[in-house]
Enzyme design. Structure first.
Site, PDB file in Angstrom:
ATOM      1  N   LYS A  79       0.853  -1.190   0.000  1.00  0.00           N
ATOM      2  CA  LYS A  79       0.000   0.000   0.000  1.00  0.00           C
ATOM      3  C   LYS A  79       0.890   1.242   0.000  1.00  0.00           C
ATOM      4  CE  LYS A  79      -3.764   1.951   2.860  1.00  0.00           C
ATOM      5  NZ  LYS A  79      -4.629   1.665   4.046  1.00  0.00           N
ATOM      6  N   SER A 149      -9.277   1.648   3.428  1.00  0.00           N
ATOM      7  CA  SER A 149      -8.447   2.447   2.559  1.00  0.00           C
ATOM      8  C   SER A 149      -7.418   1.637   1.775  1.00  0.00           C
ATOM      9  CB  SER A 149      -7.694   3.487   3.388  1.00  0.00           C
ATOM     10  OG  SER A 149      -6.848   2.832   4.349  1.00  0.00           O
ATOM     11  N   SER A 173      -9.545  -0.979   7.682  1.00  0.00           N
ATOM     12  CA  SER A 173      -9.107  -0.787   6.299  1.00  0.00           C
ATOM     13  C   SER A 173      -8.281  -1.921   5.698  1.00  0.00           C
ATOM     14  CB  SER A 173      -8.348   0.535   6.172  1.00  0.00           C
ATOM     15  OG  SER A 173      -9.230   1.611   6.332  1.00  0.00           O
TER      16      SER A 173
END
Length: 456
Positions: A79, A149, A173
């Site tokens: 990420k 996210s 998330s």
């Protein structure tokens, strides 16, 4: 290899045995990224040349008979909150334009040490402050969101654009996007995996962890990155358990708590039916269901919202003072709202958080783990407004961030072609038991083997 990539476990075993070339595997992943990512938009940067160079190093090491780590030649993504030395960490924001990381994050370094091949960075909701992850789309239905996210990581793994990816979890998330895309998502106990070199959203609630296709894969990645980091002030010096050792030992006699409050309220009927069917599978594997109550869990969303708002506002205080126009309107609005929260309200939230911790401690004193839905719904439409879908998507995951407990999202069915998910909750630092329960479930089901209907 174009339509069916091996799991992390399968790839690591085959590469170690010399029956699978890490170079060919990496080439296959890069080809899939080139073919499918223009529609998914899950990557912000792809490290093609570096990844192939890493794969060649692993191949040479295997051919020499050198010892290799748990993830030899396995293509993984990060990420875009995780630092990679010499690469930008943009956090999905114009605020970070021009940023270059001076060194690897702790997790990045551990993944390299385990032999993983880092293929690139994936999309995050701006600074991980939301659950939409635009522009990434859900590979199960391109007209829906993958959640956030860590939405880019989830879409990339679900579509086979890497074999696993790292996410971060402040209110759900990792587990939310895992649940919406049919993946396994592991949020470890707070302090179990280092956050050093990962851009923060909320110091006291952030967690780092993997998204994978199988529970066994999650266990492999977790084992590779877990452990005390004295350079991370939140890292906990707790003995590291070998979660792989007992993964196949079954769940005969395991006491599984099913909360009578909060977690099963307001579900889509198909979600409720799917999770009930999953509980029946756990019983067939030898588990015993016990109805429990989790006191004060209902206050979790309000407590989390206050803590995240204040801590995020403080983290971004300097940038907001000089370049607030570079934030998206949604993030800017949240940061302004967080800065306006009185100190007394923040302290009150910290006090009420203790009640949430005590409530889970009480429930888990009666059972070994808890089992709940991960989400009350399936994936919302693409274009959903972040502030409107966040309360629903985080309602069942955020309580674990408040309590700091480990949580595992496991796919358990479909509704109208979209995945649904079960959440397994463990005692502090007992990731081994929820992984063992998840593995027992996946040995008896095939939801995790389903492929999203990507088409040209």
């Amino acid at each position: 290899m174009d339509t069916l990539l091996p799991s992390v476990s399968e790839a690591a075993t085959a590469i170690r045995a010399g029956t699978l070339s890490p170079v060919e595997l990496t080439q296959a992943v890069l080809a899939r990224i080139e073919r499918y990512d223009p529609r998914l938009e899950s990557y912000v940067e792809v490290y093609a040349e570096e990844a192939l160079a890493q794969a060649r190093e692993v191949e040479a090491a295997v051919s020499r008979g050198d010892r290799v780590g748990l993830l030899p030649g396995v293509p993984l993504a990060l990420k875009d909150l995780y630092d990679v030395a010499g690469k930008p960490t943009l956090c999905g924001s114009a605020v970070r334009a021009g940023h270059l990381a001076a060194e690897d994050s702790a997790v990045t370094g551990l993944l390299r040490a385990a032999g993983a091949v880092l293929v690139g960075k994936t999309v995050t909701h701006e600074f991980a402050f939301g659950v939409v992850s635009a522009p990434t789309r859900n590979p199960w239905n391109l007209d829906t969101i993958p959640g956030g996210s860590s939405g880019g990581s989830a879409a990339a793994v679900a579509a086979g654009l890497c074999l696993a990816a790292m996410g971060s979890d402040t209110g759900g998330s990792i587990r939310i996007p895992a649940g919406l895309t049919g993946l396994v998502g592991l949020k470890p106990t707070f302090g179990r995996v280092s956050k050093r070199g990962v851009a923060p959203l909320s110091w006291s609630l952030d967690h780092t962890g993997p998204l994978t296709r199988t529970v066994r894969d999650a266990a492999l990645v977790f084992q590779s990155i877990t452990g005390f980091d004295p350079a991370d002030p939140d890292s906990v010096d707790e003995p590291v358990t070998n979660v792989l050792a007992g993964l196949d030992s079954g769940i005969d006699g395991l006491r599984v708590g099913v909360p009578a409050n909060h977690f099963f309220d307001g579900l889509m009927p198909e979600v409720g039916d799917g999770v009930q069917a999953a509980l029946d599978v756990l019983v067939s594997a030898g588990a015993r269901l016990v109805e429990v109550t989790v006191p004060d869990v209902e206050i979790s969303s309000e407590v989390i919202t206050t803590i995240v708002g204040v801590e995020a506002a403080l983290i971004h205080q300097e940038e907001m003072a000089i370049r607030s126009h570079d934030y998206t309107e949604d993030t800017r609005t949240r940061l302004i709202a967080g800065a306006a929260i009185p100190g007394t309200a923040y302290v009150d939230a910290l006090h009420r958080r203790r009640r949430i911790v005590a409530g889970f401690r009480s429930a888990l004193s009666e059972v070994d783990i808890l089992a709940t839905p991960t989400l009350p719904v399936t994936a919302p439409p693409y274009g959903s407004v972040p502030g409107e879908v966040m309360p629903t998507l985080s309602r069942l995951t955020a309580p674990l961030n408040a309590a700091g407990l480990p949580g595992l999202a496991v796919p358990c069915g479909f509704a109208d072609g979209l995945p649904i998910s079960m959440q397994l909750i463990g005692r502090p630092f007992d990731e081994a038991t929820i992984l063992r329960a998840g593995e027992a479930y996946q040995q008896r089901t095939d939801w995790h083997t389903q492929q999203p209907p990507l088409t040209e």
